[in-house]
Design an enzyme around this catalytic site. Structure first.
Site, short mmCIF file in Angstrom:
data_model
loop_
_atom_site.label_atom_id
_atom_site.label_comp_id
_atom_site.label_asym_id
_atom_site.label_seq_id
_atom_site.Cartn_x
_atom_site.Cartn_y
_atom_site.Cartn_z
N ASP A 9 -6.96 -3.88 -5.52
CA ASP A 9 -6.67 -2.56 -4.95
C ASP A 9 -5.31 -2.02 -5.42
OD1 ASP A 9 -8.10 -4.46 -3.43
OD2 ASP A 9 -8.07 -3.23 -1.64
N ASP A 47 0.80 -1.23 0.00
CA ASP A 47 0.00 0.00 0.00
C ASP A 47 0.83 1.28 0.00
OD1 ASP A 47 -2.61 -0.95 -0.24
OD2 ASP A 47 -2.58 -1.63 1.84
N1 GLY Z 1 -7.46 -1.33 0.11
C1 GLY Z 1 -8.22 -1.83 1.20
C2 GLY Z 1 -9.64 -1.49 1.11
O1 GLY Z 1 -10.12 -0.99 0.11
O2 GLY Z 1 -10.34 -1.73 2.06
#
Ligand code: GLY
Length: 366
Positions: free
Chosen positions: A149, A89
């Site tokens: 994501d 992330d």
């Molecule tokens: N990237 C984690 C979420 O969207 O919850």
């Protein structure tokens, strides 16, 4: 409220909480619509910083600028101390902090922090299977997977490639993008949330959900990450082959919206299901559609994005509530027991959608 009023309301909320969150961050999501003070330890803290930069761009306010700069330095400190950074992330964190700071102010320290963050992300790239591993130990065979994501994390690599001239960043981003397009999008253009490979044979194994309703349904925010992620990949690569996939995932998202244009937390649910919505998914999808509009306008998608954003403005802000958040009825992960609340990414993407709606030429942080 309308878009203009929603922008003013967003600025008001940022100003109200500026002192309270000066030396910290809001928690990932609210509790009874109140965010608590939180350390810079989660994947979510960049969203507050991004919100500060948007509010600064809207107002030119010196106090907001001071706080945005201060938080930018807190991201440099997080890198120095390597706090909770062994995951993918890095893009969510550092695009909206260091990279945004550099793009807006030309700050060289922020630029270096952005590149350092890209290097951390590169450490998660697996050339053997051509994707960025989401979570877990890189040597653990059970963790050999990527998630939808991550399409929002790879813009950090595209940016680092442009800034440094080193092709390794872009090569990794393009490889990840191609792997994602091939495996995370199903034939009907719904998306898996996560996808596993066998690290021994290097062959694809299976799609699996982490936050969606089931392995065969489409988690609403995951589908929205695909919409926005593909739009951003197109912005960086101009790969015409992406358009079919962008159109497919966007059509799937729009055609699974309920009557009021704000999706339930998984697109399998329809009106009458009694399930919670996920306003953050709508905000992310609006940003993706508005990004693609700049490159390849398509009226029907724009009309749907307008309806989504108007619905959020009209019925889903926290105006009049005892709250320090902005957008209500976001769902982090129903599967993990979360309740419908404000969440920091919902607030950020709602604000970005407002910025994009009013200023189509806005220069993106991504
Ligand atoms: N990237 C984690 C979420 O969207 O919850």
């Amino acid at each position: 409220m309308n878009i203009h009023q929603a922008r003013e309301f967003t600025i008001k909320r940022v100003k109200e909480t500026l002192d309270y969150f000066y030396d910290c961050f809001p928690s990932e999501q609210s509790e009874n619509y109140i965010y608590k003070k939180f350390k810079n330890v989660s994947w979510t803290t960049g969203f507050y910083e991004g919100l500060l930069w948007l509010a600064y761009e809207w107002t030119g306010n010196e106090s907001i600028f001071k706080s945005a700069k201060h938080h930018s330095r807190l991201f440099g400190k997080r890198l120095d101390e390597n706090i909770e950074l062994d995951h993918h992330d890095m893009g969510f964190l550092f695009t909206l902090s260091s990279v945004a700071d550099y793009k807006i102010t030309g700050d060289e320290t922020a630029k270096k922090d952005g590149i350092r963050a890209a290097d951390k992300l590169m450490a998660r790239y697996r050339p053997d299977v051509k994707f960025i591993q989401a979570w877990g130990d890189m040597k653990d065979p059970k963790s050999c997977r990527f998630i939808v994501d991550c399409l929002l994390n790879i813009p950090l690599l595209f940016w680092a490639g442009e800034i440094t001239g080193d092709t390794k960043y872009r090569d990794a981003a393009v490889n990840h993008m191609n792997t994602a397009v091939k495996y995370i999008i199903r034939p009907d253009f719904s998306t898996h949330h996560t996808f596993f490979f066998d690290p021994k044979t290097k062959l694809p194994l299976r799609g699996e959900t982490h936050q969606g309703y089931s392995d065969t349904s489409a988690w609403a925010r995951g589908q929205a990450w695909a919409v926005y992620g593909l739009a951003l990949c197109y912005a960086y690569t101009r790969d015409e082959g992406l358009l079919e996939y962008f159109d497919g995932v966007t059509e799937y998202f729009i055609s699974h919206l309920p009557k009021n244009y704000v999706p339930y937390w998984d697109l399998i649910f329809t009106d009458g299901s009694g399930e919670e919505r996920d306003t953050s998914a709508a905000a992310v999808a609006v940003c993706g559609i508005l990004e693609m509009e700049k490159h390849r306008p398509r009226g029907d998608f724009k009309a749907a994005a307008d309806k989504m954003l108007c619905a959020l403005c009209e019925a889903y802000t926290t105006e009049g509530m005892d709250s320090n958040g902005i957008l209500k009825e976001g769902m982090y992960s129903k599967k993990h027991g979360h309740k419908s609340e404000c969440n920091t990414w919902g607030d950020y993407f709602f604000a970005e959608a407002l910025m994009r709606a009013e200023n189509p030429e806005w220069k993106k942080y991504w």
